[in-house]
Design an enzyme around this catalytic site. Sequence first.
Site, mmCIF file in Angstrom:
data_model
loop_
_atom_site.group_PDB
_atom_site.id
_atom_site.type_symbol
_atom_site.label_atom_id
_atom_site.label_comp_id
_atom_site.label_asym_id
_atom_site.label_seq_id
_atom_site.Cartn_x
_atom_site.Cartn_y
_atom_site.Cartn_z
ATOM 1 N N CYS A 383 0.859 -1.175 0.000
ATOM 2 C CA CYS A 383 0.000 0.000 0.000
ATOM 3 C C CYS A 383 0.889 1.216 0.000
ATOM 4 C CB CYS A 383 -0.870 0.039 1.259
ATOM 5 S SG CYS A 383 -2.064 -1.272 1.313
ATOM 6 N N GLU A 417 1.676 -3.690 -5.613
ATOM 7 C CA GLU A 417 0.591 -4.661 -5.541
ATOM 8 C C GLU A 417 -0.648 -4.086 -6.208
ATOM 9 O OE1 GLU A 417 0.082 -6.251 -1.560
ATOM 10 O OE2 GLU A 417 -1.988 -6.784 -2.023
#
Lengths: 527, 807
Positions: A383, A417
Amino acid sequence: MAEVGEVSEGCRLPVLRRNQDNEDEWPLAEILSVKDISGRKLFYVHYIDFNKRLDEWVTHDRLDLKRVQVPRKEAKTPTKNGLPGSRPGSPERDPRKSLDLALPAAPASGKSLPGPPGPPGSGTGTVPVPVQITLRFHLPKESEAEPPPAPPPGSQRPTKRKVEVVSPATPVPAATETSQASVFPQNGSARRAVAAQPGRKRKSACLGTDEDSQDSSDGAPSAPRMTGSLVSDRSHDDIVTRMKNIECIELGRHRLKPWYFSPYPQELTALPVLYLCEFCLKYGHSLRCLQRHLTKCDLRHPPGNEIYRKGTISFFEIDGRKNKSYSQNLCLLAKCFLDHKTLYYDTDPFLFYVMTEYDCKGFHIVGYFSKEKESTEDYNVACILTLPPYQRRGYGKLLIEFSYELSKVEGKTGTPEKPLSDLGLLSYRSYWSQTILEILMGLKAEGGERPQITINEISEITSIKKEDVISTLQYLNLINYYKGQYILTLSEDIVEGHERAMLKRVLRIDAKCLHFTPKDWSKRGKW
Amino acid sequence: MSKLSFRARALDAAKPLPIYRGKDMPDLNDCVSINRAVPQMPTGMEKEEESEHHLQRAISAQQVFREKKESMVIPVPEAESNVNYYNRLYKGEFKQPKQFIHIQPFNLDNEQPDYDMDSEDETLLNRLNRKMEIKPLQFEIMVDRLEKASSSQLVTLQEAKLLLNEDDYLIKAVYDYWVRKRKNCRGPSLIPQIKQEKRDGSTNNDPYVAFRRRTEKMQTRKNRKNDEASYEKMLKLRREFSRAITILEMIKRREKTKRELLHLTLEVVEKRYHLGDYGGEILNEVKLNRPEKEMSTASSALHNGNHHKVQECKVKHPHHSSLKEEVSDVVRQKKKYLKKPKIECVVTPQQPSAEPLPVISKSDIKQYDFHSSDEDEFPQVPSPASEAEEENDPDGPCAFRRRAGCQYYAPRLDQTNSSYENSELAELDKLRFRHCLTTLTIPRRCIGFARRRIGRGGRVIMDRISTEHDPVLRQIDPEMLNSFSSSSQTLDFSSNFSRTNASNKHCENRLSLSEILSNIRSCRLQCFQPRLLNPQDSDSEECTSRKPGQTVNNKRVSAASVALLNTSKNGISVTGGITEEQFQTHQQQLVQMQRQQLAQLQQKQQSQHSSQQTHPKAQGSSTSDCMSKTLDSASAHFAASAVVSAPAPGRTEVTKEQNTSHNNINGVVQPSGTSRTLYSTNMALSSSPGISTVQLVRTVGHTTTNHLIPALCTSSPQTLPMNNSCLTNAVHLNNVSVVSPVNVHINTRTSAPSPTALKLATVAASMDRVPKVTPSSAISSIARENHEPERLGLNGIAETTVAMEVT
C-alpha cells in the site's frame, strides 16, 4: 414527482454536485443510505462513475426528485447497522418486460424469489424515466443470490454476461415487477454495467467478460488471500464498507476528511472529529483525551529506525510484527484513504516505510508505503499513500522512488501490488515515464552508433518490473516496429514534456542518504 | 514504403531497442502497428474504477498535454491544515539528532496507561480533589487497570480493591464512577479498541474486525514433509508456553492475594489489639453482623475460571467448615465400619483421637481444589464441637495444626485449670496437656517430657521438650520406678498409674518430692511409660524386681476377659479422667459381665463339643491356663478366644459380644476400640483361626518389647491395617502394645512368608487338637523366659520364628 420520503436506498437520481471548477453538475447518483437527524433527512449518495471518495451526505434539496429511478427489489442482503435489509439495488438493474422476452429463461428461476415487501409507491412507476439506451450486463450467479430452485428443464441459465439493450422508457409499475425482481442477482458487476451511460466513452468491447465473471463468482465472502494488503472488489458487497464512517480526523495540524471506510472502533465513528496523536497515531475521542495522551506519549517520530535522511525528509522503517500498535494505527489511518486496502489480517508480514518531514516539533508523517517482507509476486509495495495535505506536491513520487531505491539495494525488480487506485495509477505511470525517459534521454550515441537499450536493461537499472517498463513504453507510445525490428522513438513533444516535468520535480531521493541493509526474511522463519 | 503485411515479431525484452530521436525519427506511418505483437498491458486497476470519469479525464488530459494541468487532476475531499491550537497541543520542541534515529523495538512498551482522561473525568477529579489528592495519571492508571481486568463482565469492587493499591475511599469513588461511565459507554471498553476476531468465525465478515491472525494453513514447501509437522509442533509449543504464562500469571495473582490476606490479617489483628479485643468477641460480633456473602462472591468471582485455586486466599471459613464436614463424615463412616469390619476398614475411628488424622489429610487435599461455593453451604460460626475435640486431644496421631482461614478460640483456661490449686502444678499441667513425663522401658530411663506422635508408616515419634526439670528427670532410675510401681500395685487403679508417674517424683525436685508424689497419687499429674499393657504378668516375670504378687493379683480376675479389663484400665489411667471410684464400680460391672459371658461362652462351647469331644475341654482349660499365667491384655484374651473359637465360628461371635459389652460397660470408647481393632485384626489376618492364635500368643510373649514395636511397624503392606490400629491406639499408649506385637509378627511373616504360611496351614488343619494350643502357649512362655528386657524387637522376631517352628 417522488416524495422525499419515498427516496430510499438503492434509488438512483441526479444529485447536485459542485465540481472543482465551482460549477454545478447533476451527475446521476445512487442513494446508499438514508438517515434522519433531528427530523431532517440526509442521504448518502454515491455519484455514479465518480470515485467513492466523493460520496457524501446530502440534504433532500440537492436531489432531483423528478428523475428518481426506484429499485425494484428488496433482496436478501443481511441487515447491517439498522439499515434496511435491502442491498441498495438500482432500478436499472432490474429486468424489464422486454428483457424477459428476450431472455425467456430468466423469469422461470426468478419467480420463486421474494418480491419487495413494500412497493415504493404507485406513483413512482409511472414517473417518466429519461430514455436511456443502456448496455447492461447481468451476471446470474448462484453463489451470491440464494440458490434458486432447480430451473425448469430446458431453461438455460446464462453463464456469461449478457449484453442487453433495454429501453428504460417503458414505464413499469414497480408492484407488477415483483415476479422478475430477483432474476438477476445484484452484485458489483451489475452496478458496473449500469454505469455505462449514454454519452460515456465506454467501449463494451473493452470489457473482458471472463475477468468479470471470475471476479464476481465468489459471492459468499470468504477470507481474503493471506498475502498482500490489497483486496479486489470484494468489499463492495458490503454496504457498511461502501460508506465512509469517519467524518473528520485531526492529525497534528491537519484535519483530514476520510475518503473511505476504516474499521476504527465503532463507537468512535459517530464522533464529529477523531483525534489522532500525530506521532504514534493513537486515536482518542476528544481533544482532552489527546491532550492527556500527549503528556504520556513522548514520541516525536515514527517508532522505527531511520534509514534515510536528506534535508527534512526522513524515512523510518517499522516492522509490522515488532511494533504492532503503531502499524495497526497507521493502517487504520491509511485505510481512510485507500479503498482497496484490507485490514483483514494482522500486520506481521509487512514492513512499513514512513516518510516524514522534520520541523521543530518533530518528524511529521507525510506518507508511507508498506511492503511485504517476502513477496511471491515481486511486489515491492503493498500500500502506498501520501496523506491528503501533502498530496500533489511530489511526495508521492518520492515515496515511489524510495520504494525502487530499496529494490535496487535488494537487487530485485519490483512492482506495486494490484489493484492500483486511480491516483496510484497516475502516480506510478508518471514515475515510470519520467524514470524511463530519463534513462533513454541519458543514453548517448557511441561511435556514431545509435544508442540502444534492452527492456531488461531498463528494468535492471530502474528496478521497475519488466511488464511495467513495457506498459509505460506503450503508454508513452514510444515503441514502434520499424524495418523488422522494434525501435524506441522519442518525439519532440515527449522530450519537451519530460523536461518540463523534470524541472518541477525537485524532490528526489538521494541514494547516498539511504542506510539500508535488506534482511533475508526467509531465513528468519516466516516474517 | 508500403505497409508490410506480415506480423511483427514478439517483443523481446532482451533485444536491444535502438532509440530514434527528433530528426532521426522515421515517419511513424512507416511503422507497423504492434497491437497484436505487444499485448496491451493491464493498468492494474479495477476495471470499474478505470472507467471513472475523473481518471479518464486526467488520463486523456495527460496524453494531450504531456503534463498535469490543474483542472485535470482528480478531485479529492479537502483537507485543512489550520489547526490553530497545534502549538499549544504539541508542546516543546524536538531537536533533530545528528545521528539517524534508532530505537530498540522492545523499549516501546512503556508502562503508561492506555486510558486517556476526558473532560468528564476531569470534573470528577476536580470534585475528588477537594477531599483528597488524585493526579490525572493516577486516575488513568486506575481506570486502565479496571478496564484491562474486565472483559464483558465488569470487575467487582472487591477485585478492584485488589487491583488498585489505593485508599479505599478513593477506590470506591473511582470504581463507582467507572461503572457508571462504562455502562453509558457505547463501545465495549472505555479504551477504544479495534474489534477482535472471535474464534468461532462469526466475525469473519464483520467489517469492523481487523488485524485477524493468520491462522490458516501455512504454506510449506512441498519437498519437506516435516515442515508442516514442525509447524504444528511450534504451534503446540507456543500454546503451551502461553499456558505456562497463564499459570504464572495466576500464581502471581495468588501470591498477591496471599499478601493481601496477610496485610488484612495484620490489620485486623492490630485493630483488635487497639480495641482490646483479646477474646475475639468484637470480631465475632462484626462477623455475625456482616453478610458473609459479600466475601465469598468476591473471592469466587476473582478466581473465576482459575483452575489451580488455592484456598487460603482470604476465604475465611471454608476450612473450618470443611473440617466439620469431615468430622461428620468420619462419624458416618464409623457406623458403617461397625457393621462390617473388613480389612480395609481396620481404621477404627471410635476414638476421637484418631480422627484428626483423616480430617487433616483430607483438608490438605482440599487445599488444591477450589470450591468457593462451600462457604455458603456451611454455617459460618465456628462450631465449638470441633474446637473442643481438638483441645481434648492435644496429642493426637497428628498433632493439631493451625490452619489458614480457621477461627480459633482462646484456650479455655477455666476447664484446664479448674482442678489445680497449685499454680506450679498448673504450669506443669500445661505441659502435661501436650507433653507427658515419659519413661522408656528399654533402655530403662526417663526421657523427660515427651509427646507421642505417629509418623509416617506408623512410626512412633517422641517429641521431647526441654523443661527446667530436665536435669532431675535424667536422674530417674527406672528401678526406682519399678519398685515404686510394684509397691503401689496394691491399689488396683493407681498401680499402673503410679508406676509411670513415679518418675514425676524425681523430676519435680523443684517442688517438694512428696508434693509431687501426692499429686501423682491423686492423679493430678500424669506420667506415662510407653510400656506394655500387661504390667502384671510378662513384665513382672521378666523384671526380676517385681514381685509375684502381681501375677496373683491378676489371677484374682483370672477370667478370660480380665485382659480386657486391664486394657480398659490402662486406657483409663492414661486419660486420667476417671476417678478411682468410677473405676472400681466399673470393674465390678465388668467382672459381672464377664462372668455372664463366660457362662454363655462355656455353654456354647459345650454345645459345640459334639464334634470335638476331647479337645475343647483341654482347649478351654488351656485357655484359662494361659490366661492365668500370661494373658493379661486384650490381645491375650483374644488369642485365647480365637483359639477357642477357632473350630467353631460361633465362638468368635461370643468374643465379639464380649467386646461390645465391654464397650457398654466402660462407657469409654477407647479400650473397646482397641479390642475391636484387635479383633478385626485377627479376623483380617487369619484366614484360618490358627494364625491368629499363634499371633496372639506371641503377642503376649513379647509384651516387654512393645514400646519398641510400634517403631517396627514398617511399611510392609501387610501391616497396613495394623498400622491403622496402631494409630487408633497411639494416644493410649498402653493399648498400643496390644497390637504392635502382631505387627512384629507380620513383619516376620513377610520376611519368611512361605514356611510360615505352610505351618499356619498345618495349624489350621489341626486346630482341633489340644496339644496344638498348649504348645503355643508354652512357646509363649518359653519366649517370655528367654526374653530379656533389653531385647529389641529383633529378638522378638527371632522368637516368633522359633515359635512357628515348634508349631
